[in-house]
Design a protein around this motif. Structure first.
Motif, short mmCIF file in Angstrom:
data_model
loop_
_atom_site.label_atom_id
_atom_site.label_comp_id
_atom_site.label_asym_id
_atom_site.label_seq_id
_atom_site.Cartn_x
_atom_site.Cartn_y
_atom_site.Cartn_z
N ARG A 16 49.49 67.41 90.98
CA ARG A 16 48.10 67.49 90.53
C ARG A 16 48.01 68.16 89.16
O ARG A 16 47.28 67.70 88.28
CB ARG A 16 47.25 68.25 91.55
N ALA A 17 48.76 69.27 88.99
CA ALA A 17 48.71 70.00 87.71
C ALA A 17 49.25 69.14 86.57
O ALA A 17 48.66 69.08 85.48
CB ALA A 17 49.50 71.29 87.83
N ALA A 18 50.38 68.45 86.81
CA ALA A 18 50.96 67.61 85.76
C ALA A 18 50.05 66.45 85.42
O ALA A 18 49.88 66.09 84.25
CB ALA A 18 52.33 67.11 86.21
N ALA A 19 49.43 65.84 86.45
CA ALA A 19 48.54 64.72 86.22
C ALA A 19 47.30 65.14 85.43
O ALA A 19 46.87 64.43 84.51
CB ALA A 19 48.14 64.09 87.55
N GLU A 20 46.72 66.28 85.78
CA GLU A 20 45.53 66.75 85.06
C GLU A 20 45.85 67.09 83.62
O GLU A 20 45.08 66.81 82.71
CB GLU A 20 44.94 67.97 85.78
N ARG A 21 47.02 67.70 83.39
CA ARG A 21 47.41 68.05 82.03
C ARG A 21 47.64 66.78 81.19
O ARG A 21 47.18 66.68 80.04
CB ARG A 21 48.68 68.91 82.06
N THR A 22 48.34 65.82 81.77
CA THR A 22 48.59 64.57 81.05
C THR A 22 47.29 63.83 80.76
O THR A 22 47.08 63.31 79.65
CB THR A 22 49.52 63.67 81.87
N ARG A 23 46.40 63.79 81.74
CA ARG A 23 45.11 63.11 81.56
C ARG A 23 44.30 63.76 80.45
O ARG A 23 43.70 63.09 79.60
CB ARG A 23 44.34 63.13 82.88
N ALA A 24 44.27 65.11 80.44
CA ALA A 24 43.50 65.83 79.42
C ALA A 24 44.06 65.56 78.03
O ALA A 24 43.31 65.37 77.06
CB ALA A 24 43.50 67.32 79.73
N GLU A 25 45.40 65.54 77.90
CA GLU A 25 46.01 65.31 76.59
C GLU A 25 45.74 63.89 76.10
O GLU A 25 45.40 63.68 74.92
CB GLU A 25 47.52 65.57 76.67
N MET A 26 45.90 62.92 77.00
CA MET A 26 45.67 61.53 76.60
C MET A 26 44.21 61.28 76.27
O MET A 26 43.89 60.57 75.30
CB MET A 26 46.14 60.59 77.72
#
Length: 216
Positions: free
Chosen positions: A88-98
């Motif tokens: 969840r943490a990795a997905a949210e971070r990637t989503r926010a950056e993209m």
């Protein structure tokens, strides 16, 4: 007797600027404002004709509209409650950056889009032939295709006036099958180029002047 030593080509021009042979295929490309969404139409003067796979009217792809749909989809929450916290943490971070990168891109101007047409001259007759490219909300932009040795070279790229969506037009000719020469030494078969011609003329003249001044 200089003519026995050197053999001039038909025209002493920059080899890179020489016209393509009559009957050559040509590519016309236009850079259009990335925000423009209307049609762009190319019109030809005979004997130029479009290849069958090149339509006369083309429309730039809807880049901004497509990316805005992607932006809206990325802004929707995704249910990751069943996933481990690391995922969840990795997905949210990637989503926010993209999403941040996409927002920054859409905040500016869409880069110019390039569209191209393939032409054939349809005849072995050379000459200068106008090509007109028109956008729906701008005045026509005209370039000239120059083929054969009967006409001087035309500009291969022009820039628009900044008031319409067409930013620039470029003409691409086929590469010559035989090497263009500036000045060929007949008995050696060498192309000595403009620098060689300059040295052949400059050095003897310089020595002659020095000899004359020494006598005087």
């Amino acid at each position: 007797r200089i003519l026995e030593v050197g053999q001039l080509s038909s025209e002493r021009v920059d080899p890179g600027a020489a016209n393509a042979p009559a009957g050559s295929s040509v590519v016309i490309s236009a850079k259009v404002n990335g925000e423009y969404r209307g049609p762009v139409t190319l019109a030809l003067a005979p004997p130029l004709v479009l290849r069958a796979e090149s339509p006369a009217t083309v429309t730039p792809p809807p880049i901004r509209a497509t990316l805005e749909k992607l932006q809206a989809r990325w802004q929707q929450p995704t249910d990751l409650s069943t996933q481990p916290w690391e995922i969840r943490a990795a997905a949210e971070r990637t989503r926010a950056e993209m999403l941040a990168d996409l927002n920054n891109f859409l905040a500016g101007q869409i880069p110019p889009q390039e569209m191209a047409w393939q032409l054939i001259s349809g005849t072995n007759a050379g000459g200068r032939f106008p090509v007109t490219i028109t956008a729906a909300d701008g005045k026509p932009v005209i370039v000239c295709v120059a083929l054969g040795d009967s006409v001087p070279p035309s500009p291969r790229e022009i820039v628009g006036d900044g008031r319409g969506p067409i930013q620039s037009i470029k003409i691409t000719y086929p590469k010559p099958k035989t090497k263009q020469v500036f000045w060929k030494v007949a008995f050696l078969g060498w192309d000595i180029g403009w620098l060689g011609v300059y040295l052949l003329v400059y050095i003897p003249v310089m020595l002659l002047v020095r000899w004359v001044l020494r006598i005087a």
